[in-house]
Write a protein that holds these residues in place. Structure first.
Motif, PDB file in Angstrom:
ATOM      1  N   MET A  47       0.859  -1.166   0.000  1.00  0.00           N
ATOM      2  CA  MET A  47       0.000   0.000   0.000  1.00  0.00           C
ATOM      3  C   MET A  47       0.907   1.232   0.000  1.00  0.00           C
ATOM      4  O   MET A  47       1.903   1.274   0.710  1.00  0.00           O
ATOM      5  N   ASP A  48       0.518   2.213  -0.793  1.00  0.00           N
ATOM      6  CA  ASP A  48       1.362   3.406  -0.845  1.00  0.00           C
ATOM      7  C   ASP A  48       1.154   4.274   0.397  1.00  0.00           C
ATOM      8  O   ASP A  48       0.224   4.090   1.167  1.00  0.00           O
ATOM      9  N   SER A  49       2.059   5.217   0.556  1.00  0.00           N
ATOM     10  CA  SER A  49       2.046   6.042   1.769  1.00  0.00           C
ATOM     11  C   SER A  49       0.791   6.910   1.862  1.00  0.00           C
ATOM     12  O   SER A  49       0.325   7.213   2.969  1.00  0.00           O
ATOM     13  N   THR A  50       0.223   7.285   0.736  1.00  0.00           N
ATOM     14  CA  THR A  50      -1.004   8.090   0.756  1.00  0.00           C
ATOM     15  C   THR A  50      -2.138   7.288   1.388  1.00  0.00           C
ATOM     16  O   THR A  50      -2.848   7.781   2.277  1.00  0.00           O
ATOM     17  N   MET A  51      -2.312   6.047   0.951  1.00  0.00           N
ATOM     18  CA  MET A  51      -3.382   5.201   1.515  1.00  0.00           C
ATOM     19  C   MET A  51      -3.106   4.909   2.984  1.00  0.00           C
ATOM     20  O   MET A  51      -4.032   4.925   3.801  1.00  0.00           O
ATOM     21  N   GLU A  52      -1.855   4.635   3.318  1.00  0.00           N
ATOM     22  CA  GLU A  52      -1.507   4.413   4.724  1.00  0.00           C
ATOM     23  C   GLU A  52      -1.898   5.629   5.556  1.00  0.00           C
ATOM     24  O   GLU A  52      -2.429   5.501   6.659  1.00  0.00           O
ATOM     25  N   GLY A  53      -1.642   6.807   5.006  1.00  0.00           N
ATOM     26  CA  GLY A  53      -2.000   8.046   5.690  1.00  0.00           C
ATOM     27  C   GLY A  53      -3.505   8.176   5.885  1.00  0.00           C
ATOM     28  O   GLY A  53      -3.972   8.596   6.962  1.00  0.00           O
ATOM     29  N   TYR A  54      -4.270   7.791   4.870  1.00  0.00           N
ATOM     30  CA  TYR A  54      -5.735   7.851   5.005  1.00  0.00           C
ATOM     31  C   TYR A  54      -6.210   6.920   6.117  1.00  0.00           C
ATOM     32  O   TYR A  54      -7.040   7.305   6.943  1.00  0.00           O
ATOM     33  N   PHE A  55      -5.689   5.707   6.143  1.00  0.00           N
ATOM     34  CA  PHE A  55      -6.109   4.780   7.195  1.00  0.00           C
ATOM     35  C   PHE A  55      -5.686   5.285   8.573  1.00  0.00           C
ATOM     36  O   PHE A  55      -6.433   5.139   9.543  1.00  0.00           O
ATOM     37  N   LYS A  56      -4.516   5.890   8.651  1.00  0.00           N
ATOM     38  CA  LYS A  56      -4.068   6.470   9.919  1.00  0.00           C
ATOM     39  C   LYS A  56      -4.988   7.623  10.336  1.00  0.00           C
ATOM     40  O   LYS A  56      -5.346   7.761  11.502  1.00  0.00           O
ATOM     41  N   ASN A  57      -5.397   8.431   9.361  1.00  0.00           N
ATOM     42  CA  ASN A  57      -6.247   9.583   9.655  1.00  0.00           C
ATOM     43  C   ASN A  57      -7.652   9.199  10.113  1.00  0.00           C
ATOM     44  O   ASN A  57      -8.349  10.014  10.714  1.00  0.00           O
ATOM     45  N   LEU A  58      -8.053   7.974   9.851  1.00  0.00           N
ATOM     46  CA  LEU A  58      -9.352   7.520  10.372  1.00  0.00           C
ATOM     47  C   LEU A  58      -9.369   7.529  11.894  1.00  0.00           C
ATOM     48  O   LEU A  58     -10.433   7.611  12.513  1.00  0.00           O
ATOM     49  N   GLU A  59      -8.182   7.440  12.488  1.00  0.00           N
ATOM     50  CA  GLU A  59      -8.058   7.418  13.946  1.00  0.00           C
ATOM     51  C   GLU A  59      -7.792   8.809  14.539  1.00  0.00           C
ATOM     52  O   GLU A  59      -7.661   8.952  15.750  1.00  0.00           O
ATOM     53  N   SER A  60      -7.738   9.812  13.696  1.00  0.00           N
ATOM     54  CA  SER A  60      -7.450  11.175  14.152  1.00  0.00           C
ATOM     55  C   SER A  60      -8.593  11.724  15.013  1.00  0.00           C
ATOM     56  O   SER A  60      -9.762  11.408  14.773  1.00  0.00           O
ATOM     57  N   PRO A  61      -8.271  12.547  15.996  1.00  0.00           N
ATOM     58  CA  PRO A  61      -9.340  13.203  16.766  1.00  0.00           C
ATOM     59  C   PRO A  61     -10.054  14.285  15.939  1.00  0.00           C
ATOM     60  O   PRO A  61     -11.159  14.697  16.280  1.00  0.00           O
ATOM     61  N   ASP A  62      -9.454  14.708  14.826  1.00  0.00           N
ATOM     62  CA  ASP A  62     -10.034  15.718  13.947  1.00  0.00           C
ATOM     63  C   ASP A  62     -11.086  15.064  13.040  1.00  0.00           C
ATOM     64  O   ASP A  62     -10.763  14.292  12.145  1.00  0.00           O
ATOM     65  N   LYS A  63     -12.361  15.393  13.281  1.00  0.00           N
ATOM     66  CA  LYS A  63     -13.471  14.771  12.533  1.00  0.00           C
ATOM     67  C   LYS A  63     -13.401  15.084  11.035  1.00  0.00           C
ATOM     68  O   LYS A  63     -13.765  14.243  10.214  1.00  0.00           O
ATOM     69  N   GLU A  64     -12.957  16.280  10.681  1.00  0.00           N
ATOM     70  CA  GLU A  64     -12.831  16.626   9.260  1.00  0.00           C
ATOM     71  C   GLU A  64     -11.777  15.771   8.584  1.00  0.00           C
ATOM     72  O   GLU A  64     -11.966  15.314   7.453  1.00  0.00           O
ATOM     73  N   LEU A  65     -10.669  15.549   9.267  1.00  0.00           N
ATOM     74  CA  LEU A  65      -9.604  14.707   8.731  1.00  0.00           C
ATOM     75  C   LEU A  65     -10.096  13.264   8.583  1.00  0.00           C
ATOM     76  O   LEU A  65      -9.802  12.601   7.582  1.00  0.00           O
ATOM     77  N   GLN A  66     -10.861  12.793   9.559  1.00  0.00           N
ATOM     78  CA  GLN A  66     -11.451  11.453   9.475  1.00  0.00           C
ATOM     79  C   GLN A  66     -12.370  11.344   8.255  1.00  0.00           C
ATOM     80  O   GLN A  66     -12.293  10.366   7.503  1.00  0.00           O
ATOM     81  N   TYR A  67     -13.222  12.341   8.085  1.00  0.00           N
ATOM     82  CA  TYR A  67     -14.173  12.307   6.968  1.00  0.00           C
ATOM     83  C   TYR A  67     -13.455  12.356   5.622  1.00  0.00           C
ATOM     84  O   TYR A  67     -13.806  11.630   4.694  1.00  0.00           O
TER      85      TYR A  67
END
Length: 182
Positions: free
Chosen positions: A1-21
């Motif tokens: 998986m590329d780093s962009t997708m890894e970043g998206y999956f990581k951002n699902l756990e962010s406390p920032d709801k906009e970043l999660q969305y």
């Protein structure tokens, strides 16, 4: 998986709801086509189907449904019972999000389609006595319509029409039928 997708999956756990969305929508749009990283996230998503957090359960169900077209091993068929359990979730919105995504599994092949049609027909009958059962039934009819639009098949149309016809309440029968008159 590329780093962009890894970043998206990581951002699902962010406390920032906009970043999660933003991450959620990016992942969902990626799943419109087959991906080569399905099995890198599969086991974690399967585990999240039973997560205490309703957002994790909902996202896991939606992502697994989308990953079905990227699953040459057919894991989704073995994991379908756990995924379908989310369509009965105690949190209604979580149940709906899962149910509204199940149709995508049918795009993975004929065996998948047959199983999904069987499960959706069973869920349609079963949800009649549930709270918000009419809304769940609407979701099922709409899901069958989406499947038909994505991969036209008379069997799908006939199933939807037979479920609509079996609806005893004329008000809801008309509402469900309207989905197929578009």
């Amino acid at each position: 998986m590329d780093s962009t997708m890894e970043g998206y999956f990581k951002n699902l756990e962010s406390p920032d709801k906009e970043l999660q969305y933003e991450a959620f929508t990016a992942i969902q749009s990626t799943l419109m086509e087959p991906v080569d990283w399905a099995y890198e996230v599969w086991d974690k998503l399967k585990t999240q189907l039973a997560d205490p957090g309703n957002h994790q359960r909902s996202r896991a169900a939606q992502f697994l449904c989308g990953l079905a077209i990227s699953d040459p091993e057919g894991r989704i068929l073995q994991d379908l019972p756990a995924l379908l359990e989310v369509t009965r979730d105690k949190r209604f919105v979580t149940a709906r999000h899962a149910l509204q995504s199940v149709w995508r599994i049918a795009l993975a092949g004929q065996k998948h389609k047959q199983q999904v049609l069987h499960e959706l027909a069973g869920r349609y009958a079963e949800c009649a006595g549930e709270g918000n059962g009419t809304l769940l039934r609407f979701d099922i009819i709409e899901s069958l319509r989406k499947l038909y639009e994505a991969a036209p098949d008379e069997e799908v149309r006939q199933l939807a029409l037979s479920l609509i016809e079996a609806e005893e309440d004329l008000k809801y029968r008309k509402k469900y039928a309207a989905v197929w008159k578009k």
